[in-house]
Design a protein around this motif. Structure first.
Motif, mmCIF file in Angstrom:
data_model
loop_
_atom_site.group_PDB
_atom_site.id
_atom_site.type_symbol
_atom_site.label_atom_id
_atom_site.label_comp_id
_atom_site.label_asym_id
_atom_site.label_seq_id
_atom_site.Cartn_x
_atom_site.Cartn_y
_atom_site.Cartn_z
ATOM 1 N N ARG A 152 -6.415 3.980 5.586
ATOM 2 C CA ARG A 152 -6.836 2.472 6.335
ATOM 3 C C ARG A 152 -7.359 3.147 8.262
ATOM 4 O O ARG A 152 -7.606 2.660 9.208
ATOM 5 C CB ARG A 152 -6.021 1.416 5.711
ATOM 6 C CG ARG A 152 -6.482 0.243 6.767
ATOM 7 C CD ARG A 152 -5.923 -0.939 5.926
ATOM 8 N NE ARG A 152 -6.442 -2.165 6.175
ATOM 9 C CZ ARG A 152 -5.543 -3.128 6.334
ATOM 10 N NH1 ARG A 152 -5.351 -3.503 4.808
ATOM 11 N NH2 ARG A 152 -6.405 -4.573 6.537
ATOM 12 N N TRP A 153 -6.053 3.672 8.159
ATOM 13 C CA TRP A 153 -6.000 3.953 9.960
ATOM 14 C C TRP A 153 -6.719 4.417 10.523
ATOM 15 O O TRP A 153 -7.218 4.737 11.284
ATOM 16 C CB TRP A 153 -4.422 4.492 10.183
ATOM 17 C CG TRP A 153 -3.924 4.589 11.806
ATOM 18 C CD1 TRP A 153 -4.603 6.297 12.164
ATOM 19 C CD2 TRP A 153 -3.691 4.362 12.963
ATOM 20 N NE1 TRP A 153 -4.424 6.237 13.316
ATOM 21 C CE2 TRP A 153 -3.864 4.826 14.005
ATOM 22 C CE3 TRP A 153 -2.971 2.980 12.430
ATOM 23 C CZ2 TRP A 153 -2.974 4.894 14.994
ATOM 24 C CZ3 TRP A 153 -2.057 2.113 14.216
ATOM 25 C CH2 TRP A 153 -3.113 3.445 14.939
ATOM 26 N N ARG A 154 -6.944 5.506 9.381
ATOM 27 C CA ARG A 154 -8.371 6.502 10.220
ATOM 28 C C ARG A 154 -9.548 5.854 10.254
ATOM 29 O O ARG A 154 -10.271 6.381 10.953
ATOM 30 C CB ARG A 154 -8.743 7.684 9.217
ATOM 31 C CG ARG A 154 -7.753 8.746 9.607
ATOM 32 C CD ARG A 154 -8.243 10.642 8.331
ATOM 33 N NE ARG A 154 -7.298 10.708 7.422
ATOM 34 C CZ ARG A 154 -6.557 9.876 6.286
ATOM 35 N NH1 ARG A 154 -7.475 9.740 5.731
ATOM 36 N NH2 ARG A 154 -5.369 10.144 5.316
ATOM 37 N N ARG A 155 -9.859 4.697 8.376
ATOM 38 C CA ARG A 155 -10.907 4.300 8.937
ATOM 39 C C ARG A 155 -10.798 3.090 10.363
ATOM 40 O O ARG A 155 -12.476 2.709 10.917
ATOM 41 C CB ARG A 155 -11.152 3.180 7.982
ATOM 42 C CG ARG A 155 -11.497 3.674 6.266
ATOM 43 C CD ARG A 155 -11.847 3.200 5.499
ATOM 44 N NE ARG A 155 -11.631 2.117 5.472
ATOM 45 C CZ ARG A 155 -10.286 2.214 4.648
ATOM 46 N NH1 ARG A 155 -10.410 2.440 3.717
ATOM 47 N NH2 ARG A 155 -9.439 0.285 4.300
ATOM 48 N N MET A 196 0.732 -1.130 -0.253
ATOM 49 C CA MET A 196 -0.216 0.399 0.018
ATOM 50 C C MET A 196 1.119 1.055 0.270
ATOM 51 O O MET A 196 2.489 0.897 0.687
ATOM 52 C CB MET A 196 -0.654 0.120 1.272
ATOM 53 C CG MET A 196 -1.702 -1.148 1.673
ATOM 54 S SD MET A 196 -2.877 -1.095 2.866
ATOM 55 C CE MET A 196 -2.160 -1.283 3.770
ATOM 56 N N THR A 197 -0.015 2.445 -0.594
ATOM 57 C CA THR A 197 1.120 3.431 -0.336
ATOM 58 C C THR A 197 0.658 4.253 0.907
ATOM 59 O O THR A 197 0.065 3.686 1.448
ATOM 60 C CB THR A 197 0.356 4.164 -1.561
ATOM 61 O OG1 THR A 197 -0.787 4.583 -1.194
ATOM 62 C CG2 THR A 197 0.606 3.902 -3.006
ATOM 63 N N ASP A 198 1.465 5.172 1.408
ATOM 64 C CA ASP A 198 1.598 5.823 2.240
ATOM 65 C C ASP A 198 0.258 6.557 2.910
ATOM 66 O O ASP A 198 -0.525 6.175 3.599
ATOM 67 C CB ASP A 198 2.891 6.890 2.233
ATOM 68 C CG ASP A 198 4.180 6.173 3.077
ATOM 69 O OD1 ASP A 198 3.629 5.171 2.889
ATOM 70 O OD2 ASP A 198 5.339 7.082 2.817
ATOM 71 N N ALA A 199 -0.427 7.299 1.771
ATOM 72 C CA ALA A 199 -1.609 7.760 1.955
ATOM 73 C C ALA A 199 -3.369 6.827 1.669
ATOM 74 O O ALA A 199 -3.949 6.188 2.858
ATOM 75 C CB ALA A 199 -2.188 8.344 0.684
ATOM 76 N N GLU A 200 -2.322 5.730 1.480
ATOM 77 C CA GLU A 200 -3.551 3.779 2.005
ATOM 78 C C GLU A 200 -3.241 3.674 3.082
ATOM 79 O O GLU A 200 -4.107 2.913 3.699
ATOM 80 C CB GLU A 200 -3.227 2.714 0.578
ATOM 81 C CG GLU A 200 -3.711 2.854 -1.062
ATOM 82 C CD GLU A 200 -3.737 2.166 -1.773
ATOM 83 O OE1 GLU A 200 -3.663 2.400 -2.779
ATOM 84 O OE2 GLU A 200 -2.173 1.528 -1.751
ATOM 85 N N VAL A 201 -2.106 3.962 3.800
ATOM 86 C CA VAL A 201 -1.975 3.198 5.373
ATOM 87 C C VAL A 201 -2.755 4.283 6.149
ATOM 88 O O VAL A 201 -3.433 4.030 7.437
ATOM 89 C CB VAL A 201 -0.281 2.886 4.932
ATOM 90 C CG1 VAL A 201 -1.209 3.039 6.740
ATOM 91 C CG2 VAL A 201 0.141 2.361 4.430
ATOM 92 N N GLU A 202 -2.473 5.870 5.962
ATOM 93 C CA GLU A 202 -2.922 6.517 6.872
ATOM 94 C C GLU A 202 -4.569 6.549 6.116
ATOM 95 O O GLU A 202 -5.444 6.482 7.420
ATOM 96 C CB GLU A 202 -2.966 8.200 5.913
ATOM 97 C CG GLU A 202 -0.669 8.149 6.110
ATOM 98 C CD GLU A 202 -1.070 8.374 7.891
ATOM 99 O OE1 GLU A 202 -2.041 8.835 8.739
ATOM 100 O OE2 GLU A 202 0.255 7.644 8.704
#
Length: 104
Positions: free
Chosen positions: A95-98, A87-93
């Motif tokens: 997912r974390w927020r969700r 995952m890209t960093d944006a996708e990780v962020e």
């Protein structure tokens, strides 16, 4: 002989009960809400010793391992050993927020 003890007594009398189990006695530890535990000695107390194979046998075993790894040579051609991120960093962020809400 079977010794049955609650978990609290087992913790307090561990050395004594471990000796009893080592002598061959059955030690049953009762816990609340969980299945009981049985303490038994390990079958063998031997520690693995040094490798007793001959030098020739060790070399033959090493060649076998190398040939087994070599069977994937074609699949590994051109691979530089770098695994791309899943995952890209944006996708990780995102997912974390969700999962956990906004980061503080």
């Amino acid at each position: 002989m079977t010794i049955q003890v609650p978990l609290e007594d087992f913790q307090r009398r561990f050395a004594e009960l471990a000796d009893a189990a080592e002598r061959g006695e059955s030690v049953i530890v009762w816990t609340s809400g969980r299945p009981p535990l049985r303490v038994v000695p390990v079958e063998s107390r031997t520690v693995p010793g040094p490798d007793t194979r001959s030098h020739e046998q060790r070399v033959a075993d090493a060649k076998k391992r190398a040939s087994a790894i070599g069977m994937f040579r074609k699949e590994m051609e051109g691979w530089d050993g770098v695994v791309p991120p899943s995952m890209t960093d944006a996708e990780v962020e995102e997912r974390w927020r969700r999962k956990f809400g906004p980061a503080d």
